[in-house]
Design an enzyme around this catalytic site. Sequence first.
Site, PDB file in Angstrom:
ATOM      1  N   GLY A   1      48.671  44.991  37.515  1.00 30.66           N
ATOM      2  CA  GLY A   1      47.671  45.272  38.567  1.00 30.66           C
ATOM      3  C   GLY A   1      47.298  44.001  39.520  1.00 30.66           C
TER       4      GLY A   1
ATOM      5  N   GLY B   1      47.836  49.831  38.066  1.00 28.57           N
ATOM      6  CA  GLY B   1      48.467  49.000  38.203  1.00 28.57           C
ATOM      7  C   GLY B   1      49.958  49.480  38.833  1.00 28.57           C
TER       8      GLY B   1
ATOM      9  CG  LEU C   1      42.790  40.798  33.331  1.00 27.24           C
ATOM     10  CD1 LEU C   1      43.059  39.640  32.131  1.00 27.24           C
ATOM     11  CD2 LEU C   1      43.499  40.306  34.695  1.00 27.24           C
TER      12      LEU C   1
ATOM     13  CB  THR D   1      40.368  53.003  29.654  1.00 28.66           C
ATOM     14  OG1 THR D   1      41.058  54.385  29.632  1.00 28.66           O
ATOM     15  CG2 THR D   1      41.555  52.079  29.720  1.00 28.66           C
TER      16      THR D   1
ATOM     17  CB  ALA E   1      39.113  40.836  32.417  1.00 30.10           C
TER      18      ALA E   1
ATOM     19  CE1 TYR F   1      34.451  48.503  35.291  1.00 33.88           C
ATOM     20  CE2 TYR F   1      33.202  48.082  37.487  1.00 33.88           C
ATOM     21  CZ  TYR F   1      34.155  47.950  36.683  1.00 33.88           C
ATOM     22  OH  TYR F   1      35.173  46.865  36.871  1.00 33.88           O
TER      23      TYR F   1
ATOM     24  CE  LYS G   1      35.731  46.108  32.115  1.00 32.86           C
ATOM     25  NZ  LYS G   1      36.750  45.417  31.457  1.00 32.86           N
TER      26      LYS G   1
END
Length: 322
Positions: free
Chosen positions: A10, A36, A76, A95, A117, A150, A154
């Site tokens: 990425g 990526g 990451l 994911t 990350a 999102y 996270k």
Amino acid sequence: MKILVTGGAGFLGSCLVDRLLAAGEEVCVVDNLTTGNVENIKHNLSNSNLRFTNDSVLNEPLMEKLIKECDAIYHLAAAVGVKHIVDDPLTSIKTNVKGTDIILDLAHRYWKKTLIASTSEIYGKSNQIPFDEHKTERVLGSTKIDRWAYSTSKAIDEHLAFAYSKKGLPVVIVRYFNSYGPRIDEKGYGTVVARFIKQALKGKPITVHGDGGQTRCFTYVDDTVRGTILACTTKGAEGDVYNIGSNQETSIYQLAELIKELTGSSSEIAPTSYESYYGKGFEDTIRRVPSILNAKKKLKFEAKVSLQEGLKKTIKWCKEDW
Ligand code: UDP
């Protein structure tokens, strides 16, 4: 050291890989090339210290093999960017949550130092500026608004990391603040900087959402990578979370003006509705500014590159490589 970098093809991952290889590390990259791009690591493919596997972090047997062999993990790989989540919330959530679950479970089983990350999106639309890793309260909107998936995915990753930390795993979390630089994705997924540069270079209208008064702290990729490595390698940094970002607050309108000036573009700055880009019912973060104290104190990290300087380098790269 043998280092596993997930998402290593990425924008950010590949710059991290450059830095690790330059320091003489052996690097193993896993990337399924969703966002990526093999172009990002092409110049390293002949380097015997790099091994690249085109696969997903959701491939557990593969991850087990790779984690067993490595000394440390930079995780990451993720569905990144608000636009991605809004366009495909299901894949993005899976994911981000399943991927990190697999990595942390294996890291714990084989006892490997791990960096996770994360993102400044974690803070949501909190107005407690600057955002403090430990004190700022997260403020998110309704679950009907995809954007917040999102932040939520996270946050689960972070909770998982802290839960493993409690079990003794040496794990550290970094929260990125709008990273940009050479290798930003031309398609502009998730980065306003790439979109504005592309529009400016093509003489097309620079699409500022809303009144452009919303702010971000754009962080040059070299700074982001340096902060990431410091977080993973500084003794005593484990078990904590660090904002990795510049604290130079810039409005989106100012960004558009600066990019127009630095590219010498004749593009007009065109106020555009959020809805035309994100669809109905979108909520934005109005201000996003990190507290840089924790990273300064514990990692001796501070971003060094000004927006002006970083944009110049980025625009030069975009002109040559897009
Ligand atoms: N934005 C914009 N024009 C664009 C793309 C994005 O004005 O063509 C705005 C977006 O609405 C947000 C900011 O730029 O307010 C940063 O967006 P980005 O997707 O780069 O990242 P975010 O900080 O929202 O995660």
